[in-house]
Design an enzyme around this catalytic site. Structure first.
Site, PDB file in Angstrom:
ATOM      1  N   LYS A 108      -8.131 -41.966  16.712  1.00 46.59           N
ATOM      2  CA  LYS A 108      -7.770 -41.661  18.102  1.00 46.59           C
ATOM      3  C   LYS A 108      -7.319 -40.205  18.178  1.00 46.59           C
ATOM      4  O   LYS A 108      -6.222 -39.855  17.749  1.00 46.59           O
ATOM      5  CB  LYS A 108      -6.633 -42.554  18.607  1.00 46.59           C
ATOM      6  CG  LYS A 108      -6.394 -42.342  20.096  1.00 46.59           C
ATOM      7  CD  LYS A 108      -5.119 -43.000  20.595  1.00 46.59           C
ATOM      8  CE  LYS A 108      -3.951 -42.043  20.651  1.00 46.59           C
ATOM      9  NZ  LYS A 108      -4.108 -40.861  21.514  1.00 46.59           N
ATOM     10  N   GLU A 140       3.474 -37.222   9.708  1.00 52.56           N
ATOM     11  CA  GLU A 140       3.773 -35.782   9.757  1.00 52.56           C
ATOM     12  C   GLU A 140       4.362 -35.512  11.125  1.00 52.56           C
ATOM     13  O   GLU A 140       3.655 -35.592  12.137  1.00 52.56           O
ATOM     14  CB  GLU A 140       2.497 -34.955   9.583  1.00 52.56           C
ATOM     15  CG  GLU A 140       1.893 -35.006   8.206  1.00 52.56           C
ATOM     16  CD  GLU A 140       2.818 -34.504   7.126  1.00 52.56           C
ATOM     17  OE1 GLU A 140       3.789 -33.787   7.443  1.00 52.56           O
ATOM     18  OE2 GLU A 140       2.597 -34.868   5.973  1.00 52.56           O
ATOM     19  N   CYS A 196       3.497 -27.453  14.102  1.00 52.43           N
ATOM     20  CA  CYS A 196       4.644 -28.114  13.468  1.00 52.43           C
ATOM     21  C   CYS A 196       5.332 -27.135  12.545  1.00 52.43           C
ATOM     22  O   CYS A 196       6.517 -27.270  12.255  1.00 52.43           O
ATOM     23  CB  CYS A 196       4.232 -29.305  12.611  1.00 52.43           C
ATOM     24  SG  CYS A 196       2.925 -30.244  13.282  1.00 52.43           S
ATOM     25  N   GLU A 238      13.238 -29.352  18.527  1.00 53.56           N
ATOM     26  CA  GLU A 238      11.887 -28.774  18.487  1.00 53.56           C
ATOM     27  C   GLU A 238      11.407 -28.521  19.911  1.00 53.56           C
ATOM     28  O   GLU A 238      11.384 -29.432  20.740  1.00 53.56           O
ATOM     29  CB  GLU A 238      10.922 -29.721  17.771  1.00 53.56           C
ATOM     30  CG  GLU A 238       9.559 -29.081  17.586  1.00 53.56           C
ATOM     31  CD  GLU A 238       8.584 -29.964  16.815  1.00 53.56           C
ATOM     32  OE1 GLU A 238       8.527 -31.174  17.085  1.00 53.56           O
ATOM     33  OE2 GLU A 238       7.872 -29.417  15.946  1.00 53.56           O
TER      34      GLU A 238
HETATM   35  C1  UN1 Z   1       0.405 -28.194  12.208  1.00 51.47           C
HETATM   36  O1  UN1 Z   1       1.145 -27.384  12.733  1.00 51.47           O
HETATM   37  O2  UN1 Z   1       0.327 -29.350  12.639  1.00 51.47           O
HETATM   38  O3  UN1 Z   1       0.149 -24.138   7.936  1.00 51.47           O
HETATM   39  C2  UN1 Z   1      -0.482 -27.874  11.086  1.00 51.47           C
HETATM   40  C3  UN1 Z   1      -0.289 -24.081   9.078  1.00 51.47           C
HETATM   41  C4  UN1 Z   1      -1.635 -24.659   9.369  1.00 51.47           C
HETATM   42  C5  UN1 Z   1      -1.533 -26.108   9.695  1.00 51.47           C
HETATM   43  C6  UN1 Z   1      -0.499 -26.437  10.725  1.00 51.47           C
HETATM   44  N1  UN1 Z   1      -2.502 -24.466   8.246  1.00 51.47           N
HETATM   45  O4  UN1 Z   1       0.356 -23.574   9.970  1.00 51.47           O
END
Ligand code: UN1
Length: 497
Positions: free
Chosen positions: A175, A249, A283, A387
């Site tokens: 999804k 994650e 993230c 966040e």
């Molecule tokens: C994410 O922010 O979900 O290291 C992944 C990084 C990228 C991946 C980010 N290669 O910022």
């Protein structure tokens, strides 16, 4: 040009049984309608899971290197289509094309890495404690994996889960995010062209109802999720009750520390990229900058000048450095955090703080927000702890490395972290003491490579790591095999002693 898009189930493009659909628009231009996508319900998910369950019977028996050949081909196709894919991804999720090209490249890297690993999904063997007996262990596929991802890396992040899962012999119900559904279909087209048998990879579009149906379905054995901490925790408790394996994650509140001995121009470049790259919507984005007091004022002044000069615009336009935020809701959320920050007596907003280009006819049609910097932030303020997922950087002043690391660790999250220093002792201390899944030295908080473990500690994850060799632990179970060729009953723990 807008289209009507479907789910991909058992190798066919089909409309939702629910008959409902949702719309997808370009975040840089609300007049640009990408198309409609099915709002899938439990019946759609059940059909996809049934297809994946059926396809698993053969796929798990396909020799792993043959599965790898298909993944390698998928990598080749992604490579060939890189520019077109990047433009389509930018159109639906906003980041500049140079970034979406990087996103596709990360999927290419993952495809080739996973393909290669299919020739060495190593097991272990160990001597038996009994004579004439052999002990072996193998990685075994698990079954149907439910993959639920965010929109900010619409090719890379799904590929981190899907390609290794396929390499191991699992089948998939995927999804994509409602904010990047088209990229999900493009990935399905790539895998179809690469020769993946029907039913091995299925896409169902939708929102909460669709995601919950995947998590709830008893035949989905593993859940791989990237997204918010709240949703991740809810998934984990449901999956826990059903005894499902789940890899999460989730959020981050990543910090970059800069010490006076660092290469300050490099550190400046690093924080600009870490905080405002992808409009702060990673993230791994840098949302806190922890600055040593000796360099604070000078560094902040330079940061303001450079931040103000960033070229904001549609990601499809040449020269754009920072694209829009993903949607109106997120725009409001960012504005709300800025309001909260402004209410703090000690904190001052020294750059941005507003929507960008409201008077500009072009930018006015998109969800643009200015690069925003707060100084005078203290560790317990909401803008320092929660966040935001936008281009908002909180600067915290410290007097030494001990205080810097203490503040860096003072968060419920633990994904990425960064230290700029020329002092090797400080660097090793930080590597030891920082509580995060990833620590960068003289590198910003973003930029993870596909073949290294990726994930976080504390509130960011639940102990798993995607990327690298560690991802195979998520998508396999160990089978231990004992072969006794002594011709007699040998009772372990008993007959030997
Ligand atoms: C994410 O922010 O979900 O290291 C992944 C990084 C990228 C991946 C980010 N290669 O910022």
């Amino acid at each position: 040009m807008a289209g009507t898009y479907h789910n991909f189930i058992d190798g066919e493009w089909i409309a939702s049984q629910s008959g409902r659909e949702f719309e997808n628009r370009n975040p840089a231009d609300s007049d640009d309608r990408i198309g409609t996508f099915p709002e899938s319900d439990r019946n759609d998910v059940a059909a996809a899971v049934a297809a994946a369950t059926e396809a698993y019977k053969e796929w798990r028996l396909t020799p792993a290197p043959k599965r790898g050949d298909i993944l390698r081909k998928a990598g080749d196709i992604l490579n060939r289509q890189k520019d077109d894919l990047a433009r389509a991804m930018t159109r639906e999720m906003g980041k500049p094309v140079f970034e979406t090209k990087g996103d596709v490249q990360e999927a290419i890297d993952t495809a080739y890495y996973s393909a290669t690993e299919t020739r060495r999904l190593f097991g272990y063997n160990a001597p038996s404690e009994m004579p004439n007996k052999m002990n072996l262990s193998f990685r075994m596929p698990i079954g149907v994996c439910g993959i639920i991802t965010a929109w900010n890396f619409p090719m890379a992040v799904p590929s981190w889960k899907i390609f290794p899962a396929l390499a191991c012999g699992n089948t998939i119900v995927y999804k994509p995010s409602e904010d990047a559904p088209h990229s999900g279909n493009l990935l399905a087209e790539v895998l179809e062209e690469a020769g993946l048998p029907k039913g091995v990879f299925n896409v169902v579009h939708g929102g909460v109802e669709c995601g919950e149906a995947i998590v709830d379905h008893p035949d989905v054995k593993v859940i791989g999720f990237t997204g918010s901490t709240d949703v991740g925790k809810a998934i984990a408790s449901k999956a826990g009750a059903m005894n499902k394996k789940v890899s999460l994650e989730m959020g981050g509140k990543n910090a970059q520390i800069v010490m006076p001995d660092a290469d300050l121009d490099l550190a400046l470049e690093g924080v600009l990229w870490g905080a405002f790259g992808t409009t702060g919507q990673r993230c791994t984005a840098t949302s806190r900058l922890i600055l040593h007091e000796d360099i604070h004022d000078d560094f902040v002044n330079k940061l303001i000048t450079k931040g103000a000069a960033l070229k904001i615009g549609p990601g499809l336009e040449e020269g754009t450095e920072m694209g829009p935020v993903i949607n109106e809701k997120q725009l409001d959320r960012i504005a709300e955090y800025v309001r909260i920050g402004r209410e703090e007596d000690e904190a001052t907003c020294v750059l941005g703080g507003d929507r960008a280009g409201e008077e500009d006819a072009k930018l006015g049609r998109g969800n643009f927000f200015l690069p925003t910097i707060f100084i005078g932030v203290t560790r317990d303020m909401r803008i320092a702890t929660e966040e935001i997922f936008g281009p908002v950087l909180s600067v915290i002043k410290v007097s030494d490395l001990t205080e810097a690391i203490d503040i860096l660790n003072d968060t419920e999250y633990g994904l990425s972290s960064s230290l700029y220093t020329a002092n090797v002792n400080d660097a090793f201390r930080a590597i030891r003491d920082i509580e995060a899944g990833i620590t960068y030295i003289n590198v910003p908080t973003i930029g993870a490579e596909a073949h290294m473990p990726f994930g976080g500690v504390k509130g960011t994850g639940n102990g798993h790591r995607e990327g690298g060799w560690t991802v195979f632990d998520i998508f396999t179970e160990w089978k231990t095999v004992y072969i006794d060729y002594s011709g007699s009953l040998q009772r372990a723990q008993i007959d030997n002693y």
